[in-house]
Design a protein around this motif. Sequence first.
Motif, PDB file in Angstrom:
ATOM      1  N   LEU A 168       1.032  -0.971   0.003  1.00 51.49           N
ATOM      2  CA  LEU A 168      -0.275  -0.024  -0.701  1.00 51.49           C
ATOM      3  C   LEU A 168       1.170   1.499   0.171  1.00 51.49           C
ATOM      4  O   LEU A 168       0.135   2.128  -0.606  1.00 51.49           O
ATOM      5  N   HIS A 169       2.232   1.003   0.137  1.00 50.68           N
ATOM      6  CA  HIS A 169       3.124   2.150   0.392  1.00 50.68           C
ATOM      7  C   HIS A 169       3.340   2.935  -1.295  1.00 50.68           C
ATOM      8  O   HIS A 169       3.526   3.460  -1.264  1.00 50.68           O
ATOM      9  N   PHE A 170       3.725   1.328  -1.643  1.00 53.73           N
ATOM     10  CA  PHE A 170       3.691   1.856  -3.490  1.00 53.73           C
ATOM     11  C   PHE A 170       2.227   2.518  -3.871  1.00 53.73           C
ATOM     12  O   PHE A 170       2.768   3.412  -4.814  1.00 53.73           O
ATOM     13  N   ALA A 171       1.514   1.454  -3.705  1.00 53.39           N
ATOM     14  CA  ALA A 171      -0.319   3.415  -3.575  1.00 53.39           C
ATOM     15  C   ALA A 171       0.388   4.923  -3.434  1.00 53.39           C
ATOM     16  O   ALA A 171      -0.203   5.648  -4.163  1.00 53.39           O
ATOM     17  N   GLU A 172       1.187   4.681  -2.035  1.00 50.52           N
ATOM     18  CA  GLU A 172       0.795   6.180  -1.383  1.00 50.52           C
ATOM     19  C   GLU A 172       2.199   7.166  -3.035  1.00 50.52           C
ATOM     20  O   GLU A 172       1.639   7.857  -3.192  1.00 50.52           O
ATOM     21  N   HIS A 173       2.663   6.414  -3.593  1.00 49.80           N
ATOM     22  CA  HIS A 173       3.569   7.169  -4.926  1.00 49.80           C
ATOM     23  C   HIS A 173       2.454   7.941  -6.257  1.00 49.80           C
ATOM     24  O   HIS A 173       3.372   8.461  -6.854  1.00 49.80           O
ATOM     25  N   ALA A 174       1.557   7.487  -6.197  1.00 46.27           N
ATOM     26  CA  ALA A 174       0.390   7.875  -7.293  1.00 46.27           C
ATOM     27  C   ALA A 174       0.313   9.249  -6.777  1.00 46.27           C
ATOM     28  O   ALA A 174      -1.293   9.587  -7.521  1.00 46.27           O
ATOM     29  N   VAL A 175      -0.132   9.387  -5.349  1.00 42.57           N
ATOM     30  CA  VAL A 175      -1.072  10.362  -5.374  1.00 42.57           C
ATOM     31  C   VAL A 175      -0.334  11.842  -5.641  1.00 42.57           C
ATOM     32  O   VAL A 175       1.596  12.295  -5.299  1.00 42.57           O
ATOM     33  N   GLN A 176      -0.386  12.956  -6.812  1.00 40.59           N
ATOM     34  CA  GLN A 176       0.419  13.998  -6.753  1.00 40.59           C
ATOM     35  C   GLN A 176       0.738  15.013  -5.985  1.00 40.59           C
ATOM     36  O   GLN A 176      -0.449  14.813  -4.401  1.00 40.59           O
ATOM     37  N   ASN A 177       1.436  15.425  -5.859  1.00 44.38           N
ATOM     38  CA  ASN A 177       2.544  16.598  -5.205  1.00 44.38           C
ATOM     39  C   ASN A 177       2.172  15.589  -3.530  1.00 44.38           C
ATOM     40  O   ASN A 177       1.484  16.588  -2.548  1.00 44.38           O
ATOM     41  N   ARG A 178       2.638  14.601  -3.048  1.00 46.51           N
ATOM     42  CA  ARG A 178       2.638  14.316  -1.776  1.00 46.51           C
ATOM     43  C   ARG A 178       3.540  15.045  -1.273  1.00 46.51           C
ATOM     44  O   ARG A 178       5.337  15.655  -2.098  1.00 46.51           O
ATOM     45  N   LYS A 179       3.465  15.166   0.446  1.00 44.97           N
ATOM     46  CA  LYS A 179       4.511  15.951   1.249  1.00 44.97           C
ATOM     47  C   LYS A 179       5.513  15.058   1.293  1.00 44.97           C
ATOM     48  O   LYS A 179       5.340  14.073   1.115  1.00 44.97           O
ATOM     49  N   LYS A 180       6.323  15.610   0.964  1.00 45.96           N
ATOM     50  CA  LYS A 180       7.432  14.801   1.101  1.00 45.96           C
ATOM     51  C   LYS A 180       8.493  15.576   2.739  1.00 45.96           C
ATOM     52  O   LYS A 180       8.320  16.423   3.265  1.00 45.96           O
ATOM     53  N   VAL A 181       9.124  14.626   2.887  1.00 41.25           N
ATOM     54  CA  VAL A 181       9.746  14.732   4.507  1.00 41.25           C
ATOM     55  C   VAL A 181      11.776  14.475   4.517  1.00 41.25           C
ATOM     56  O   VAL A 181      12.041  13.952   3.273  1.00 41.25           O
ATOM     57  N   GLU A 182      12.303  15.244   4.691  1.00 40.92           N
ATOM     58  CA  GLU A 182      13.123  15.100   5.111  1.00 40.92           C
ATOM     59  C   GLU A 182      14.703  13.385   6.320  1.00 40.92           C
ATOM     60  O   GLU A 182      13.550  13.111   7.305  1.00 40.92           O
ATOM     61  N   LYS A 183      15.120  13.064   5.306  1.00 37.81           N
ATOM     62  CA  LYS A 183      15.597  11.328   6.482  1.00 37.81           C
ATOM     63  C   LYS A 183      16.780  11.212   5.967  1.00 37.81           C
ATOM     64  O   LYS A 183      17.427  12.204   5.414  1.00 37.81           O
ATOM     65  N   GLY A 184      17.368  10.474   7.122  1.00 32.28           N
ATOM     66  CA  GLY A 184      19.197   9.989   7.125  1.00 32.28           C
ATOM     67  C   GLY A 184      19.071   8.551   6.894  1.00 32.28           C
ATOM     68  O   GLY A 184      18.706   8.453   7.861  1.00 32.28           O
ATOM     69  N   ALA A 185      19.893   8.162   7.226  1.00 32.29           N
ATOM     70  CA  ALA A 185      20.411   6.811   7.192  1.00 32.29           C
ATOM     71  C   ALA A 185      22.457   6.726   7.159  1.00 32.29           C
ATOM     72  O   ALA A 185      22.583   7.633   6.118  1.00 32.29           O
ATOM     73  N   ALA A 186      22.502   5.583   7.827  1.00 28.45           N
ATOM     74  CA  ALA A 186      24.019   5.086   7.530  1.00 28.45           C
ATOM     75  C   ALA A 186      24.131   4.334   6.273  1.00 28.45           C
ATOM     76  O   ALA A 186      23.406   3.422   6.542  1.00 28.45           O
ATOM     77  N   LEU A 187      24.835   4.197   5.253  1.00 31.31           N
ATOM     78  CA  LEU A 187      24.969   3.404   4.601  1.00 31.31           C
ATOM     79  C   LEU A 187      26.424   3.256   3.551  1.00 31.31           C
ATOM     80  O   LEU A 187      27.096   4.176   4.078  1.00 31.31           O
ATOM     81  N   LEU A 188      27.144   2.883   2.361  1.00 24.72           N
ATOM     82  CA  LEU A 188      28.021   2.885   2.175  1.00 24.72           C
ATOM     83  C   LEU A 188      28.119   3.765   0.875  1.00 24.72           C
ATOM     84  O   LEU A 188      27.171   3.137   0.539  1.00 24.72           O
ATOM     85  N   GLN A 189      29.198   4.450   0.599  1.00 24.58           N
ATOM     86  CA  GLN A 189      29.019   4.502  -0.692  1.00 24.58           C
ATOM     87  C   GLN A 189      30.175   5.006  -0.743  1.00 24.58           C
ATOM     88  O   GLN A 189      31.634   5.597   0.246  1.00 24.58           O
ATOM     89  N   ASP A 190      30.690   4.422  -1.830  1.00 26.82           N
ATOM     90  CA  ASP A 190      32.449   3.913  -2.427  1.00 26.82           C
ATOM     91  C   ASP A 190      33.061   3.400  -1.268  1.00 26.82           C
ATOM     92  O   ASP A 190      33.996   3.425  -1.154  1.00 26.82           O
ATOM     93  N   GLY A 191      32.461   2.553  -0.997  1.00 26.93           N
ATOM     94  CA  GLY A 191      32.748   1.697   0.299  1.00 26.93           C
ATOM     95  C   GLY A 191      33.489   1.583   2.451  1.00 26.93           C
ATOM     96  O   GLY A 191      33.580   1.439   2.327  1.00 26.93           O
ATOM     97  N   LYS A 192      32.921   4.016   1.627  1.00 27.93           N
ATOM     98  CA  LYS A 192      33.448   3.586   2.946  1.00 27.93           C
ATOM     99  C   LYS A 192      31.262   4.438   3.501  1.00 27.93           C
ATOM    100  O   LYS A 192      30.669   4.370   3.289  1.00 27.93           O
TER     101      LYS A 192
END
Length: 271
Positions: A184-208
């Motif tokens: 049902l989260h996939f369906a949320e992407h079909a709503v036009q002009n959906r409000k956006k929020v800022e997020k953050g996460a720890a991930l690997l980028q170029d091995g770091k």
Amino acid sequence: MSEINIMNQLKLPNTISSLREELLSLGLERGMVVIVHSSLSSLGWVCGGPVAVVQAIMDIIGEEGTIVMPTQTADNSDPADWQRPPVPETWWSIIRNEMPAYHPQVTPSRGMGVIVETFRTMPGVKRSNHPMYSFAAWGKFADYIVSEQPLEAGFGLQSPLAKIYELNGYILLLGVDHDSNTSLHFAEHAVQNRKKVEKGAALLQDGKRVWKEYSEILYDSDVFEALGQDFESKYAIQSKRVGAAMCKLIQQRTIVDFASKWIAANHPNNE
């Protein structure tokens, strides 16, 4: 609930054989593409626990089909947004600096249940690279389903959910209801002009290891139960008791198309 009380829910124990028979009766078939949401405790006592549940589903679907499960890691997120439980603001920068980077082979899921964790670690299971909204998959289309997942649209176009939709897959709710229905989260992407929020996460980028900030639409699963009830009042679905749990098998494309219109009309959450 104690183990003896769980046993008392059933006349006979759940086994691989009994689960397989009941899942076949529900409508699960060899060769299906199916995303599974589950609760082991809802089934009652199972001989072999989560391994038996996963094996029963694999036996039915076979390698010519594909099994998918969400392996989300909600704790790899900005601590400023944490509510269950919240952490002191003085901790936020420490967590952002010290949170281990997401690694698909190592990072455990959070709050997804023991069936998911068991499936995630089984031979031949592949996992996507999204640091918060990853999916694990096994079978014919596993590599394709987890091959890409945009950071800024973890449940959107090009995500594993979109690929299940493309493959005309199914949703198996095994002792859980629509509040656990990630499609049902996939369906949320079909709503036009959906409000956006800022997020953050720890991930690997170029091995770091890096702390990556990004924006994504505001997901809102609080409405999913009402949405699911409305859907079931209009569409016939396959439902049956498996063990002690009422379970449902739903064509993903049908409910996603319904949900896209329902969310736009009832809970647009637009900017």
